[in-house]
Design an enzyme around this catalytic site. Structure first.
Site, PDB file in Angstrom:
ATOM      1  N   ASN A   1       5.637   2.350  -5.892  1.00 35.89           N
ATOM      2  CA  ASN A   1       6.018   2.073  -7.268  1.00 35.89           C
ATOM      3  C   ASN A   1       4.968   2.478  -8.314  1.00 35.89           C
ATOM      4  OD1 ASN A   1       8.158   1.165  -8.755  1.00 35.89           O
ATOM      5  ND2 ASN A   1       7.281  -0.872  -9.023  1.00 35.89           N
TER       6      ASN A   1
ATOM      7  N   ARG B   1      13.285  -1.564  -8.155  1.00 32.45           N
ATOM      8  CA  ARG B   1      11.883  -1.842  -8.488  1.00 32.45           C
ATOM      9  C   ARG B   1      11.672  -1.548  -9.977  1.00 32.45           C
ATOM     10  NH1 ARG B   1       8.294  -1.252  -4.229  1.00 32.45           N
ATOM     11  NH2 ARG B   1       6.890  -2.470  -5.523  1.00 32.45           N
TER      12      ARG B   1
ATOM     13  N   LYS C   1       4.118   5.443   4.863  1.00 36.81           N
ATOM     14  CA  LYS C   1       3.510   4.111   4.820  1.00 36.81           C
ATOM     15  C   LYS C   1       3.342   3.517   6.219  1.00 36.81           C
ATOM     16  CE  LYS C   1       5.516   3.294   0.277  1.00 36.81           C
ATOM     17  NZ  LYS C   1       6.394   2.444  -0.532  1.00 36.81           N
TER      18      LYS C   1
ATOM     19  N   PRO D   1       0.835  -1.217   0.000  1.00 38.41           N
ATOM     20  CA  PRO D   1       0.000   0.000   0.000  1.00 38.41           C
ATOM     21  C   PRO D   1       0.861   1.255   0.000  1.00 38.41           C
ATOM     22  CG  PRO D   1      -0.648  -1.522   1.734  1.00 38.41           C
ATOM     23  CD  PRO D   1       0.639  -2.022   1.182  1.00 38.41           C
ATOM     24  N   GLU D   2       0.460   2.229  -0.788  1.00 36.86           N
ATOM     25  CA  GLU D   2       1.195   3.492  -0.839  1.00 36.86           C
ATOM     26  C   GLU D   2       0.502   4.481   0.104  1.00 36.86           C
ATOM     27  OE1 GLU D   2       2.456   4.462  -4.821  1.00 36.86           O
ATOM     28  OE2 GLU D   2       2.488   2.368  -5.401  1.00 36.86           O
TER      29      GLU D   2
END
Ligand SMILES: [Zn+2]
Length: 262
Positions: free
Chosen positions: A161, A251, A52, A2-3
């Site tokens: 991401n 990433r 986060k 989760p962002e």
């Protein structure tokens, strides 16, 4: 993972469900049991999100610090709750709601000193009034790619991401450019769109970067990859060029080299 929009969304939701109540805190799985006892039965004040990280603040100064990591998930249930399913690390039982947490990378009881230490290691959070000038200060002196800097939680907190890929596509910027090579006006544009994207994410509780016109659907109904323009896509929605994948800050970064040339 989760962002930042999601942690803020959860913090609002969990505050609305449990604030002002004496909340039972359990650890059906057992790994959080001794910490759960320290807060169980105390009055829950609020849940706060920074980047986060989530902080569940109880009367008396104790705080449950949660980071969902890659596998953490919440499950909402009625109260009284049914038997736990799976490895439930933490269960919060309020008057009408129960919430189960499975698979977090962090779930521990801390005090305000430790909470402040965790937050001090993070960059500004765009959804928590984080200052643009502080992020710019870190960006303008760095020779690292801007696409890596924006994902570094010490530079700016809460960007993951998906936001990263969608942000650089939105502003047509090559994510390989060095932070120190950005003009202030370019950074201002980047920040403006980042804040806007994260606010839309907070509104819907999920990342949505396409417009209703592009999606040909109500934004609230969009699920999966239909919500994005470039993230995990094959073709550029703008020029039709194949979307390429760049490995940046360990990433995958989806981008269109043809459209992102600035
Ligand atoms: Zn393109």
């Amino acid at each position: 993972m989760p962002e930042g929009h999601k942690t803020h969304y959860l913090a609002r939701e969990h505050t609305a469900w449990f604030a002002g109540q004496s909340v039972r805190v359990l650890s059906p799985q057992g790994r959080f049991q001794s910490d759960a006892r320290k807060v169980s039965g105390k009055v829950f004040d609020r849940c706060e999100a920074v980047g986060k990280h989530l902080f569940y603040c109880f009367d008396g100064g104790r705080i449950v610090h949660v980071h969902l990591g890659r596998y953490g998930k919440y499950r909402d249930l009625e109260s009284p709750p049914p038997r736990p399913v799976g490895a439930v690390r933490m269960r919060l039982i309020g008057r009408q709601r129960t919430m189960d947490l499975t698979g977090p990378s962090t779930c521990r009881v801390i005090d305000s000193v430790e909470r402040d230490r965790v937050v001090s290691l993070l960059g500004p959070d765009p959804l928590a009034g984080g200052k643009k000038s502080h992020v710019w200060r870190a960006v303008q002196v760095s020779s690292k790619p801007i696409g890596a800097l924006i994902l570094d939680q010490r530079v700016v907190a809460g960007v993951g991401n998906i936001f990263r890929a969608e942000l650089f596509f939105e502003i047509g910027m090559d994510p390989n450019r060095r932070g120190c090579d950005l003009a202030k006006s370019e950074f201002d544009l980047l920040w403006k769109h980042l804040v806007k994207m994260m606010k839309v994410g907070l509104k819907y509780g999920k990342i949505v970067t396409v417009t209703a016109k592009e999606a040909k659907s109500r934004l609230v109904d969009l699920e999966g990859n239909d919500r994005f323009r470039v993230y995990s896509k094959d073709d550029c929605p703008s020029c039709g060029h194949a979307i390429e994948v760049l490995n940046l800050a360990s990433r995958k970064l989806y981008w269109c080299p043809a459209c992102q040339s600035v």
